[in-house]
Design an enzyme around this catalytic site. Structure first.
Site, PDB file in Angstrom:
ATOM      1  N   GLU A  48     -14.029 -10.312  -0.482  1.00 22.54           N
ATOM      2  CA  GLU A  48     -14.446  -9.542  -1.417  1.00 22.54           C
ATOM      3  C   GLU A  48     -13.828 -10.122  -2.942  1.00 22.54           C
ATOM      4  O   GLU A  48     -12.561 -10.368  -2.834  1.00 22.54           O
ATOM      5  CB  GLU A  48     -14.034  -8.116  -1.332  1.00 22.54           C
ATOM      6  CG  GLU A  48     -14.676  -7.597  -0.211  1.00 22.54           C
ATOM      7  CD  GLU A  48     -14.315  -6.026  -0.033  1.00 22.54           C
ATOM      8  OE1 GLU A  48     -14.608  -5.469   1.209  1.00 22.54           O
ATOM      9  OE2 GLU A  48     -13.460  -5.441  -0.525  1.00 22.54           O
ATOM     10  N   CYS A  60     -10.103  -9.610  -9.564  1.00 22.09           N
ATOM     11  CA  CYS A  60      -9.150  -9.674  -8.304  1.00 22.09           C
ATOM     12  C   CYS A  60      -9.934 -10.249  -7.511  1.00 22.09           C
ATOM     13  O   CYS A  60     -10.939 -10.118  -6.871  1.00 22.09           O
ATOM     14  CB  CYS A  60      -9.262  -7.912  -8.006  1.00 22.09           C
ATOM     15  SG  CYS A  60      -8.059  -8.123  -6.569  1.00 22.09           S
ATOM     16  N   CYS A  93      -5.635 -10.156   6.767  1.00 18.84           N
ATOM     17  CA  CYS A  93      -4.401 -10.377   6.554  1.00 18.84           C
ATOM     18  C   CYS A  93      -3.354 -10.187   7.653  1.00 18.84           C
ATOM     19  O   CYS A  93      -3.713  -9.543   8.735  1.00 18.84           O
ATOM     20  CB  CYS A  93      -3.775  -9.522   5.395  1.00 18.84           C
ATOM     21  SG  CYS A  93      -2.231  -9.705   4.762  1.00 18.84           S
ATOM     22  N   CYS A 144       0.428  -4.306   6.903  1.00 22.27           N
ATOM     23  CA  CYS A 144       1.013  -2.930   6.510  1.00 22.27           C
ATOM     24  C   CYS A 144      -0.085  -1.839   6.888  1.00 22.27           C
ATOM     25  O   CYS A 144      -1.489  -2.016   6.751  1.00 22.27           O
ATOM     26  CB  CYS A 144       0.744  -3.069   4.731  1.00 22.27           C
ATOM     27  SG  CYS A 144       1.518  -4.663   4.030  1.00 22.27           S
ATOM     28  N   CYS A 181      -3.065  -0.426   4.462  1.00 24.91           N
ATOM     29  CA  CYS A 181      -3.990  -1.383   3.883  1.00 24.91           C
ATOM     30  C   CYS A 181      -5.261  -1.671   4.784  1.00 24.91           C
ATOM     31  O   CYS A 181      -5.006  -2.032   5.934  1.00 24.91           O
ATOM     32  CB  CYS A 181      -3.145  -2.518   3.632  1.00 24.91           C
ATOM     33  SG  CYS A 181      -4.271  -4.018   2.984  1.00 24.91           S
ATOM     34  N   CYS A 221     -10.419  -3.476  -2.402  1.00 27.60           N
ATOM     35  CA  CYS A 221     -10.760  -4.588  -1.646  1.00 27.60           C
ATOM     36  C   CYS A 221     -10.537  -4.476  -0.206  1.00 27.60           C
ATOM     37  O   CYS A 221      -9.777  -3.640   0.212  1.00 27.60           O
ATOM     38  CB  CYS A 221      -9.990  -5.922  -1.843  1.00 27.60           C
ATOM     39  SG  CYS A 221     -10.570  -6.532  -3.356  1.00 27.60           S
TER      40      CYS A 221
HETATM   41  N1  SAH Z   1      -0.903  -8.987  -0.023  1.00 26.48           N
HETATM   42  C1  SAH Z   1      -0.495  -8.831  -1.435  1.00 26.48           C
HETATM   43  C2  SAH Z   1      -1.713  -8.870  -2.463  1.00 26.48           C
HETATM   44  C3  SAH Z   1      -2.878  -7.988  -2.035  1.00 26.48           C
HETATM   45  S1  SAH Z   1      -2.841  -6.138  -1.937  1.00 26.48           S
HETATM   46  C4  SAH Z   1       0.364  -7.649  -1.428  1.00 26.48           C
HETATM   47  O1  SAH Z   1       0.403  -6.962  -0.433  1.00 26.48           O
HETATM   48  O2  SAH Z   1       0.896  -7.479  -2.526  1.00 26.48           O
HETATM   49  C5  SAH Z   1      -2.622  -5.653  -3.550  1.00 26.48           C
HETATM   50  C6  SAH Z   1      -1.964  -4.395  -3.567  1.00 26.48           C
HETATM   51  O3  SAH Z   1      -2.577  -3.229  -2.987  1.00 26.48           O
HETATM   52  C7  SAH Z   1      -0.624  -4.391  -2.809  1.00 26.48           C
HETATM   53  O4  SAH Z   1       0.515  -3.633  -3.771  1.00 26.48           O
HETATM   54  C8  SAH Z   1      -0.693  -3.408  -1.675  1.00 26.48           C
HETATM   55  O5  SAH Z   1       0.370  -2.913  -1.271  1.00 26.48           O
HETATM   56  C9  SAH Z   1      -1.658  -2.456  -2.420  1.00 26.48           C
HETATM   57  N2  SAH Z   1      -2.296  -1.827  -1.619  1.00 26.48           N
HETATM   58  C10 SAH Z   1      -2.967  -1.994  -0.132  1.00 26.48           C
HETATM   59  N3  SAH Z   1      -3.505  -1.049   0.384  1.00 26.48           N
HETATM   60  C11 SAH Z   1      -3.752   0.119  -0.437  1.00 26.48           C
HETATM   61  C12 SAH Z   1      -3.975   1.368  -0.385  1.00 26.48           C
HETATM   62  N4  SAH Z   1      -4.674   1.973   0.435  1.00 26.48           N
HETATM   63  N5  SAH Z   1      -3.608   2.150  -1.497  1.00 26.48           N
HETATM   64  C13 SAH Z   1      -2.930   1.662  -2.418  1.00 26.48           C
HETATM   65  N6  SAH Z   1      -2.429   0.384  -2.567  1.00 26.48           N
HETATM   66  C14 SAH Z   1      -2.702  -0.414  -1.596  1.00 26.48           C
HETATM   67 FE1  SF4 Z   2      -1.449  -8.109   3.602  1.00 29.00          FE
HETATM   68 FE2  SF4 Z   2      -2.710  -5.596   2.939  1.00 29.00          FE
HETATM   69 FE3  SF4 Z   2      -0.086  -5.896   3.433  1.00 29.00          FE
HETATM   70 FE4  SF4 Z   2      -0.958  -7.099   0.997  1.00 29.00          FE
HETATM   71  S1  SF4 Z   2      -1.079  -4.835   1.436  1.00 29.00           S
HETATM   72  S2  SF4 Z   2       0.332  -7.950   2.693  1.00 29.00           S
HETATM   73  S3  SF4 Z   2      -3.112  -7.573   1.956  1.00 29.00           S
HETATM   74  S4  SF4 Z   2      -1.779  -6.070   5.003  1.00 29.00           S
END
Ligand code: SAH
Ligand code: SF4
Length: 378
Positions: free
Chosen positions: A110, A123, A130, A134, A137, A354
């Site tokens: 996306e 974005c 990934c 996390c 996420c 995303c």
């Molecule tokens: N992988 C990288 C970049 C992509 S994620 C990273 O983790 O930084 C971009 C941002 O979205 C990151 O700060 C991540 O922690 C946050 N993010 C992911 N899932 C989320 C959610 N459900 N609510 C709010 N922020 C989220």
């Molecule tokens: Fe990967 Fe999502 Fe963690 Fe970013 S926030 S590192 S995209 S698992």
């Protein structure tokens, strides 16, 4: 975890097996080599390069500045459509557009365009899924499929750049905050940025990029040493190892103190301010105590905290903080000397986080917070 190099090799060889050479995967010098191998005069490479990055041409037949025979050769030797839009969603105010792209191997990614004031922020994704896992996420919940090639990263940008160009508009900011961990696909991400930055081509200023990482320390140090002007954001979400490891398994490998040391190194070497991202989860990391502890951790560091109410996902029980709690969190941080911005939800009616469209397509789970997209970069 394998090294970024291993992932890269895996990805590149996977693409080669498919027998593809994508035009956006090629540097200018590689396009030069190609045209030379066809005994074409030196200026042909420049014509192709500017056709791609200045005229936004996206198929061989668009290259009306080339002789017909060369257009045919180009069409036979290189692929232009490394990704094709599969689903497009537009928010009710028309300002946010989210596209789910199908890659050549059928996987989906996306990318989102957000139009606010004079900003046109994109974005973009760097991986399918990934590997960082996390818990909160959507992309993390779907697991890792593969790295994107540099060309697949660029293609997302050029898709929207062309769309905006046709409206006499242009991309102003690019945040690398879509699906995937960009520093887990370091080489391809950096070469995509460099190619988009090329003064003879798309010429997108380094300062208008922001890379967000979950905290891969060696990559942060390497990135610092490169001393480019790309902005760096680091996802923190917790201010102690125990809580952070629960949410972000990467913390088991790269502990918080060491991560902050690496961030201090980045600021020292580059002189640039770093952004810390913090998804506010109700009752978990949105208390004044958390804010005080975070301020202590970041004490004296040239930084800024970008706090966003969590975007709830199906695979995670946490809920978004409230407006009031977010405001208290921000005030507490600021009273303790750390600047903080609360980002409002945007594009939520099209689920512009995303991972969310991908989840509806049943290629994975969940959703991603869109609010990060509208960074302060630039
Ligand atoms: N992988 C990288 C970049 C992509 S994620 C990273 O983790 O930084 C971009 C941002 O979205 C990151 O700060 C991540 O922690 C946050 N993010 C992911 N899932 C989320 C959610 N459900 N609510 C709010 N922020 C989220
Ligand atoms: Fe990967 Fe999502 Fe963690 Fe970013 S926030 S590192 S995209 S698992």
């Amino acid at each position: 975890m394998s090294s970024p190099e291993t992932w890269r090799n895996w990805s590149e060889s996977a693409l080669n097996k498919l027998g593809t050479m994508y035009i956006y995967d090629l540097d200018f010098s590689e396009i030069e080599q190609l045209t030379k191998s066809w005994n074409e005069p030196g200026f042909r490479a420049k014509q192709i390069w500017s056709g791609l990055y200045k005229n936004f041409w996206q198929s061989a037949s668009d290259f009306t500045n080339l002789p017909g025979t060369l257009r045919v050769k180009l069409a036979e030797s290189v692929q232009f459509d490394s990704l094709v839009p599969a689903i497009k969603q537009v928010s009710s105010d028309g300002r946010t557009i989210k596209t789910l792209f199908a890659l050549k191997d059928g996987l989906k990614i996306e990318a989102v365009l957000m139009r606010y004031d004079r900003r046109r922020t994109l974005c973009i994704s760097t991986q399918v899924g990934c590997a960082m896992g996390c818990t909160f996420c959507a992309t993390g919940q779907m697991g890792f499929s593969r790295n994107l090639s540099s060309g697949e990263i660029i293609a997302q940008v050029m898709y929207y750049a062309k769309m905006l160009h046709e409206e006499n508009d242009r991309v102003t900011n690019i945040v690398i905050m879509g699906m995937g961990e960009p520093f887990h696909n370091y080489e391809n991400t950096i070469s995509a940025i460099n190619r988009l930055n090329d003064a003879e081509g798309f010429h997108f200023g380094a300062r208008r990029f922001t890379i967000s990482t979950s905290g891969l320390i060696p990559a942060i140090r390497k990135f610092a040493d490169e001393k480019n002007q790309v902005n760096l954001a680091v996802s923190l979400h917790a201010s102690d190892d125990e809580s952070r490891s629960k949410m972000m398994p990467v913390n088991n490998k790269y502990h918080l103190e060491d991560l902050i040391q690496a961030c201090r190194y980045y600021v020292e070497v580059t002189g640039r301010r770093i952004t810390f991202e913090w998804a506010l989860i109700n009752g978990v990391n949105d208390t004044p105590e958390q804010a005080v502890r975070l301020a202590k951790l970041l004490n004296g560091l040239l930084c800024h905290v970008n706090a966003i109410p969590l975007n709830p996902t199906t695979g995670f029980t946490g809920q978004a903080t409230t407006r009031e709690r977010a405001e208290i969190f921000k005030q507490t941080l600021e009273q303790n000397g750390i600047p903080c911005t609360i980002r409002i939800r945007r594009g939520i009616d099209i689920q512009a986080g995303c991972g969310q469209l991908a989840s509806q397509e049943k290629i994975g789970a969940g959703e991603r917070q869109a609010n990060h997209l509208d960074q302060e970069a630039g």
